[in-house]
Design a protein around this motif. Sequence first.
Motif, PDB file in Angstrom:
ATOM      1  N   LEU A 385      40.913  51.549  33.210  1.00 20.49           N
ATOM      2  CA  LEU A 385      39.873  50.864  32.442  1.00 20.49           C
ATOM      3  C   LEU A 385      39.133  49.837  33.307  1.00 20.49           C
ATOM      4  O   LEU A 385      37.910  49.684  33.189  1.00 20.49           O
ATOM      5  N   LEU A 386      39.854  49.119  34.163  1.00 19.13           N
ATOM      6  CA  LEU A 386      39.194  48.166  35.060  1.00 19.13           C
ATOM      7  C   LEU A 386      38.217  48.883  35.989  1.00 19.13           C
ATOM      8  O   LEU A 386      37.092  48.433  36.211  1.00 19.13           O
ATOM      9  N   GLU A 387      38.658  50.005  36.543  1.00 20.93           N
ATOM     10  CA  GLU A 387      37.766  50.781  37.411  1.00 20.93           C
ATOM     11  C   GLU A 387      36.564  51.316  36.624  1.00 20.93           C
ATOM     12  O   GLU A 387      35.456  51.365  37.138  1.00 20.93           O
ATOM     13  N   ARG A 388      36.811  51.678  35.374  1.00 24.01           N
ATOM     14  CA  ARG A 388      35.746  52.210  34.524  1.00 24.01           C
ATOM     15  C   ARG A 388      34.616  51.192  34.335  1.00 24.01           C
ATOM     16  O   ARG A 388      33.433  51.561  34.263  1.00 24.01           O
ATOM     17  N   VAL A 389      34.974  49.899  34.256  1.00 22.60           N
ATOM     18  CA  VAL A 389      33.960  48.852  34.054  1.00 22.60           C
ATOM     19  C   VAL A 389      33.565  48.185  35.372  1.00 22.60           C
ATOM     20  O   VAL A 389      32.910  47.132  35.380  1.00 22.60           O
ATOM     21  N   GLY A 390      33.960  48.772  36.478  1.00 13.56           N
ATOM     22  CA  GLY A 390      33.497  48.294  37.780  1.00 13.56           C
ATOM     23  C   GLY A 390      34.210  47.088  38.326  1.00 13.56           C
ATOM     24  O   GLY A 390      33.623  46.305  39.095  1.00 13.56           O
ATOM     25  N   LEU A 391      35.497  46.910  37.974  1.00 10.31           N
ATOM     26  CA  LEU A 391      36.283  45.788  38.492  1.00 10.31           C
ATOM     27  C   LEU A 391      37.450  46.307  39.322  1.00 10.31           C
ATOM     28  O   LEU A 391      38.016  47.361  39.013  1.00 10.31           O
ATOM     29  N   PRO A 392      37.854  45.564  40.365  1.00  5.50           N
ATOM     30  CA  PRO A 392      39.022  45.966  41.164  1.00  5.50           C
ATOM     31  C   PRO A 392      40.296  45.945  40.314  1.00  5.50           C
ATOM     32  O   PRO A 392      40.446  45.100  39.423  1.00  5.50           O
ATOM     33  N   THR A 393      41.213  46.834  40.589  1.00  9.02           N
ATOM     34  CA  THR A 393      42.448  46.910  39.799  1.00  9.02           C
ATOM     35  C   THR A 393      43.303  45.658  39.946  1.00  9.02           C
ATOM     36  O   THR A 393      44.067  45.316  39.032  1.00  9.02           O
ATOM     37  N   GLU A 394      43.162  44.939  41.084  1.00  9.15           N
ATOM     38  CA  GLU A 394      43.974  43.729  41.260  1.00  9.15           C
ATOM     39  C   GLU A 394      43.563  42.601  40.316  1.00  9.15           C
ATOM     40  O   GLU A 394      44.268  41.596  40.186  1.00  9.15           O
ATOM     41  N   PHE A 395      42.418  42.760  39.620  1.00 10.10           N
ATOM     42  CA  PHE A 395      42.005  41.750  38.641  1.00 10.10           C
ATOM     43  C   PHE A 395      42.982  41.682  37.464  1.00 10.10           C
ATOM     44  O   PHE A 395      42.948  40.727  36.694  1.00 10.10           O
ATOM     45  N   ALA A 396      43.835  42.685  37.311  1.00  9.42           N
ATOM     46  CA  ALA A 396      44.792  42.693  36.206  1.00  9.42           C
ATOM     47  C   ALA A 396      45.717  41.481  36.258  1.00  9.42           C
ATOM     48  O   ALA A 396      46.219  41.024  35.220  1.00  9.42           O
ATOM     49  N   SER A 397      45.932  40.918  37.437  1.00  9.99           N
ATOM     50  CA  SER A 397      46.846  39.782  37.571  1.00  9.99           C
ATOM     51  C   SER A 397      46.148  38.424  37.447  1.00  9.99           C
ATOM     52  O   SER A 397      46.792  37.383  37.520  1.00  9.99           O
ATOM     53  N   ARG A 398      44.844  38.434  37.249  1.00  9.22           N
ATOM     54  CA  ARG A 398      44.091  37.179  37.155  1.00  9.22           C
ATOM     55  C   ARG A 398      44.026  36.675  35.717  1.00  9.22           C
ATOM     56  O   ARG A 398      44.207  37.421  34.756  1.00  9.22           O
ATOM     57  N   TYR A 399      43.729  35.363  35.611  1.00  3.53           N
ATOM     58  CA  TYR A 399      43.486  34.740  34.313  1.00  3.53           C
ATOM     59  C   TYR A 399      41.976  34.652  34.075  1.00  3.53           C
ATOM     60  O   TYR A 399      41.187  34.656  35.034  1.00  3.53           O
ATOM     61  N   PRO A 400      41.533  34.536  32.802  1.00  3.75           N
ATOM     62  CA  PRO A 400      40.092  34.498  32.519  1.00  3.75           C
ATOM     63  C   PRO A 400      39.330  33.419  33.289  1.00  3.75           C
ATOM     64  O   PRO A 400      38.199  33.641  33.720  1.00  3.75           O
ATOM     65  N   HIS A 401      39.958  32.224  33.481  1.00  6.88           N
ATOM     66  CA  HIS A 401      39.235  31.138  34.149  1.00  6.88           C
ATOM     67  C   HIS A 401      38.991  31.437  35.632  1.00  6.88           C
ATOM     68  O   HIS A 401      38.203  30.750  36.289  1.00  6.88           O
ATOM     69  N   GLU A 402      39.649  32.446  36.171  1.00  5.59           N
ATOM     70  CA  GLU A 402      39.462  32.815  37.574  1.00  5.59           C
ATOM     71  C   GLU A 402      38.335  33.838  37.763  1.00  5.59           C
ATOM     72  O   GLU A 402      38.101  34.296  38.880  1.00  5.59           O
ATOM     73  N   LEU A 403      37.651  34.187  36.669  1.00  5.82           N
ATOM     74  CA  LEU A 403      36.583  35.192  36.717  1.00  5.82           C
ATOM     75  C   LEU A 403      35.239  34.548  36.387  1.00  5.82           C
ATOM     76  O   LEU A 403      35.175  33.517  35.704  1.00  5.82           O
ATOM     77  N   SER A 404      34.166  35.175  36.843  1.00  4.62           N
ATOM     78  CA  SER A 404      32.827  34.750  36.454  1.00  4.62           C
ATOM     79  C   SER A 404      32.527  35.222  35.035  1.00  4.62           C
ATOM     80  O   SER A 404      33.274  36.031  34.459  1.00  4.62           O
ATOM     81  N   GLY A 405      31.398  34.736  34.464  1.00  4.88           N
ATOM     82  CA  GLY A 405      31.032  35.143  33.108  1.00  4.88           C
ATOM     83  C   GLY A 405      30.830  36.644  32.984  1.00  4.88           C
ATOM     84  O   GLY A 405      31.292  37.268  32.028  1.00  4.88           O
ATOM     85  N   GLY A 406      30.151  37.239  33.966  1.00  6.82           N
ATOM     86  CA  GLY A 406      29.925  38.680  33.934  1.00  6.82           C
ATOM     87  C   GLY A 406      31.209  39.471  34.069  1.00  6.82           C
ATOM     88  O   GLY A 406      31.403  40.500  33.409  1.00  6.82           O
ATOM     89  N   GLN A 407      32.132  38.987  34.915  1.00  8.57           N
ATOM     90  CA  GLN A 407      33.424  39.667  35.073  1.00  8.57           C
ATOM     91  C   GLN A 407      34.244  39.570  33.797  1.00  8.57           C
ATOM     92  O   GLN A 407      34.897  40.542  33.384  1.00  8.57           O
ATOM     93  N   ARG A 408      34.216  38.404  33.138  1.00  2.87           N
ATOM     94  CA  ARG A 408      34.957  38.261  31.875  1.00  2.87           C
ATOM     95  C   ARG A 408      34.403  39.210  30.815  1.00  2.87           C
ATOM     96  O   ARG A 408      35.168  39.788  30.036  1.00  2.87           O
ATOM     97  N   GLN A 409      33.080  39.382  30.786  1.00  2.13           N
ATOM     98  CA  GLN A 409      32.518  40.282  29.786  1.00  2.13           C
ATOM     99  C   GLN A 409      32.894  41.726  30.093  1.00  2.13           C
ATOM    100  O   GLN A 409      33.111  42.531  29.175  1.00  2.13           O
ATOM    101  N   ARG A 410      33.005  42.084  31.363  1.00  2.00           N
ATOM    102  CA  ARG A 410      33.469  43.429  31.722  1.00  2.00           C
ATOM    103  C   ARG A 410      34.918  43.640  31.269  1.00  2.00           C
ATOM    104  O   ARG A 410      35.278  44.736  30.819  1.00  2.00           O
ATOM    105  N   VAL A 411      35.740  42.589  31.382  1.00  9.95           N
ATOM    106  CA  VAL A 411      37.124  42.681  30.892  1.00  9.95           C
ATOM    107  C   VAL A 411      37.127  42.893  29.377  1.00  9.95           C
ATOM    108  O   VAL A 411      37.898  43.709  28.849  1.00  9.95           O
ATOM    109  N   SER A 412      36.250  42.180  28.660  1.00 11.83           N
ATOM    110  CA  SER A 412      36.157  42.350  27.203  1.00 11.83           C
ATOM    111  C   SER A 412      35.748  43.775  26.841  1.00 11.83           C
ATOM    112  O   SER A 412      36.248  44.354  25.871  1.00 11.83           O
ATOM    113  N   ILE A 413      34.833  44.350  27.625  1.00 14.62           N
ATOM    114  CA  ILE A 413      34.412  45.733  27.383  1.00 14.62           C
ATOM    115  C   ILE A 413      35.567  46.694  27.667  1.00 14.62           C
ATOM    116  O   ILE A 413      35.803  47.648  26.907  1.00 14.62           O
ATOM    117  N   ALA A 414      36.318  46.435  28.746  1.00 16.83           N
ATOM    118  CA  ALA A 414      37.474  47.280  29.064  1.00 16.83           C
ATOM    119  C   ALA A 414      38.504  47.236  27.939  1.00 16.83           C
ATOM    120  O   ALA A 414      39.076  48.262  27.557  1.00 16.83           O
TER     121      ALA A 414
END
Length: 515
Positions: A385-414
Amino acid sequence: MSVTDLRVTIGRREIVRGVSFDVAREQTVGIVGESGSGKSMTVLAATGLLDAPGAVVTGTAALADGTQLVGASARTLRQVHGGRIGFVFQDPGTSLNPLLTLSRQITETLETHRNMTRRQARARAGELLDAVGLPTERLDAYPHQLSGGQRQRVMIAIALACDPELLIADEPTTALDVTTQSQIIDLVADLQRDFGAAVVWISHDLGVIGQVADEVTVLREGEAVEQSSILDVFDRPQHPYTRELLEARPRLDGDGPTEVEDTPVLLDVNGLDVRYGDVAAVHDVSFQIRRGTTLGLVGESGSGKSTVAAALTGLAEPSAGTASLDGLDVFGAGRDLRRRISLVFQDPFASLNPRARVGAAISEPLQVHRLAKGRHARADRVAQLLERVGLPTEFASRYPHELSGGQRQRVSIARALATEPDLLILDESTASLDVSIQSRVLDLLTELQRDLGLSYLFIAHDLAVVHRMCHDVMVMRSGAVAEYRPAAELFAAPEQEYTRTLLAAIPPTRPRAGI
């Protein structure tokens, strides 16, 4: 105000890198760039408002009489802030004190800087409310009794209370719908003419800057990459980043979505009513969404758009009406049908658990709906799902505050895609994003629709974005349907005056100075 070689360093990192600009009386200077470009940091540092731990500010920022603001004493800054410089921030809901009436919050500045009596200050507060288009009877109201646009008008009244020489407007229209945004832009222009103040207007949207500014400073990673007149920036942009910002703006003269051949109806809603006590939030709303298409649901704040989404997802109880997904009753649905409708909210930071890692947020619906058995299967699905929305798979170990607004919205879509839905409800899901990031998220949604055959209910107040994304459009006003037609027909010849008003409120492609 004249700012020269302004630099802000926090720790070993230089956040603002040698920015210089001037703003003359009755002039508006626009400062534009993406989130994190240093826009607000630059202006806060220049006006002595920056209060970041360990921040070191160098350079100069002087008012016309020579008053130096960088490194000024607290006493000097107290005299300047409110008295000579007024501030209007992005979110009036957090800027206004919820426990004080409007009268008390406006008169505080007048009593402090103009030594007015309580009676004199209240009379002046009434004049200020009238100047910003609010009835004086609202003086005794509290902030929660006003709409977002009304609260922003109160913030402008407070900022202008002492006839400041300079008004700082930091993203003052970002959280507002397009008609309210247009009204605030016109209001500030009128008040600037009447009061003679200079304005520094901060925004991520060059479309808005084009309507307000005479001169523009484009910031990227804390550095001014382009400084020019507004017409030169639009007609002859010099830096690739400026051209990128211009191209990212949603435009009514751009291309709409790819046409879809006649497909079966996925969602059929008839006579939907939702009431909150005696208030009819939604009344007699009917519409259809075909497979693989997008229905745009537009209207001003309070028109009932989000209430429709809440009813379809079980977050609000309908008082009347029916809704069927592939012929199955949505309102009486069990869990298996519920998972076929997913929701992406406006603010990804608020909708993600700040204490849960990205992987946990995405895997939760997999556990609830038993879509992947075992920890390893869920981890593999999260990576997909992370790859599907254009994010690296290692983002799975991050917290929301470590992401930009656009990256957080991609996580919400995933996370929304985890349930393998047929229908994705996007509730103002790009409204809080920079225009360049918004453009990339819209591209992602278009790609997902094409590859997965998704249907979208796209809720927005910006008709330029709706034009880009939607096959059909339903315009809502005061809880009812004002107009419902294929997008191409509606944009070519809107039938209702309200729809024409929404279209007219969109910032034009040319800056106001060039019209």
